[in-house]
Design a protein around this motif. Structure first.
Motif, PDB file in Angstrom:
ATOM      1  N   PHE A 195       1.382  57.029  64.293  1.00  0.00           N
ATOM      2  CA  PHE A 195       2.516  57.298  63.438  1.00  0.00           C
ATOM      3  C   PHE A 195       2.289  58.634  62.740  1.00  0.00           C
ATOM      4  O   PHE A 195       1.165  58.987  62.402  1.00  0.00           O
ATOM      5  CB  PHE A 195       2.676  56.186  62.389  1.00  0.00           C
ATOM      6  CG  PHE A 195       2.894  54.830  63.004  1.00  0.00           C
ATOM      7  CD1 PHE A 195       4.125  54.481  63.513  1.00  0.00           C
ATOM      8  CD2 PHE A 195       1.857  53.917  63.086  1.00  0.00           C
ATOM      9  CE1 PHE A 195       4.336  53.246  64.088  1.00  0.00           C
ATOM     10  CE2 PHE A 195       2.046  52.679  63.660  1.00  0.00           C
ATOM     11  CZ  PHE A 195       3.286  52.340  64.167  1.00  0.00           C
ATOM     12  N   GLY A 196       3.347  59.373  62.495  1.00  0.00           N
ATOM     13  CA  GLY A 196       3.253  60.689  61.893  1.00  0.00           C
ATOM     14  C   GLY A 196       2.961  60.662  60.407  1.00  0.00           C
ATOM     15  O   GLY A 196       2.438  61.620  59.859  1.00  0.00           O
ATOM     16  N   SER A 197       3.284  59.552  59.737  1.00  0.00           N
ATOM     17  CA  SER A 197       3.026  59.472  58.299  1.00  0.00           C
ATOM     18  C   SER A 197       2.563  58.061  57.956  1.00  0.00           C
ATOM     19  O   SER A 197       2.776  57.112  58.704  1.00  0.00           O
ATOM     20  CB  SER A 197       4.287  59.799  57.498  1.00  0.00           C
ATOM     21  OG  SER A 197       5.251  58.785  57.683  1.00  0.00           O
ATOM     22  N   LYS A 198       1.943  57.955  56.807  1.00  0.00           N
ATOM     23  CA  LYS A 198       1.467  56.651  56.362  1.00  0.00           C
ATOM     24  C   LYS A 198       2.650  55.733  56.054  1.00  0.00           C
ATOM     25  O   LYS A 198       2.567  54.521  56.256  1.00  0.00           O
ATOM     26  CB  LYS A 198       0.573  56.815  55.133  1.00  0.00           C
ATOM     27  CG  LYS A 198      -0.135  55.537  54.755  1.00  0.00           C
ATOM     28  CD  LYS A 198      -1.173  55.763  53.683  1.00  0.00           C
ATOM     29  CE  LYS A 198      -1.881  54.453  53.381  1.00  0.00           C
ATOM     30  NZ  LYS A 198      -2.917  54.624  52.372  1.00  0.00           N
ATOM     31  N   ALA A 199       3.769  56.296  55.613  1.00  0.00           N
ATOM     32  CA  ALA A 199       4.960  55.492  55.308  1.00  0.00           C
ATOM     33  C   ALA A 199       5.499  54.816  56.569  1.00  0.00           C
ATOM     34  O   ALA A 199       5.913  53.647  56.527  1.00  0.00           O
ATOM     35  CB  ALA A 199       6.032  56.366  54.672  1.00  0.00           C
TER      36      ALA A 199
END
Length: 125
Positions: free
Chosen positions: A89-93
């Motif tokens: 995933f590109g971000s933790k969110a």
């Protein structure tokens, strides 16, 4: 039953590209516009979601369950142990949102012995 669902999924995916050879040809101008809209890979860290059972469970059983419930996973062998990862995933969110979806599916299926952890993947150099 699980094997039957897996066989059906494999057969369905095998036939997905049939007959599209002539219909998917693009003109050079449309190919250029498609290439221009593809984002460049992220230079920052990426995130994975590790899924594991609290008790000893076959990797194939857990990954099969994930496939049946629309979670695409990768099995990675590190230090002689198999790990099941969702992502990157590109971000933790994004990883947290997918973890919430997974936890909801696990609760619905009454699977209480499976946990998920968000881990950071180092940036590729």
């Amino acid at each position: 039953m699980r094997k039957m669902a897996l066989v059906i999924a494999v057969l369905a995916l095998a036939g997905c590209g049939e007959g599209k050879e002539a219909s998917t040809q693009k003109t050079p101008s449309s190919a250029v516009s498609v290439q221009a809209s593809v984002p460049a890979p992220a230079a920052g860290p990426q995130w994975d979601l590790e899924v594991r059972g609290e008790t000893t469970q076959a990797v194939s059983d857990l990954s099969g369950w994930l496939i049946e419930h629309s979670f695409v996973s990768n099995v990675v062998r590190e230090n002689g142990k198999d790990r099941i990862l969702l992502g990157p995933f590109g971000s933790k969110a994004e990883a947290e949102a997918r973890q919430a979806d997974l936890n909801a599916a696990l609760t619905k299926a009454k699977k209480m012995n499976i946990e998920s952890l968000i881990i950071e993947r180092p940036a590729a150099q």
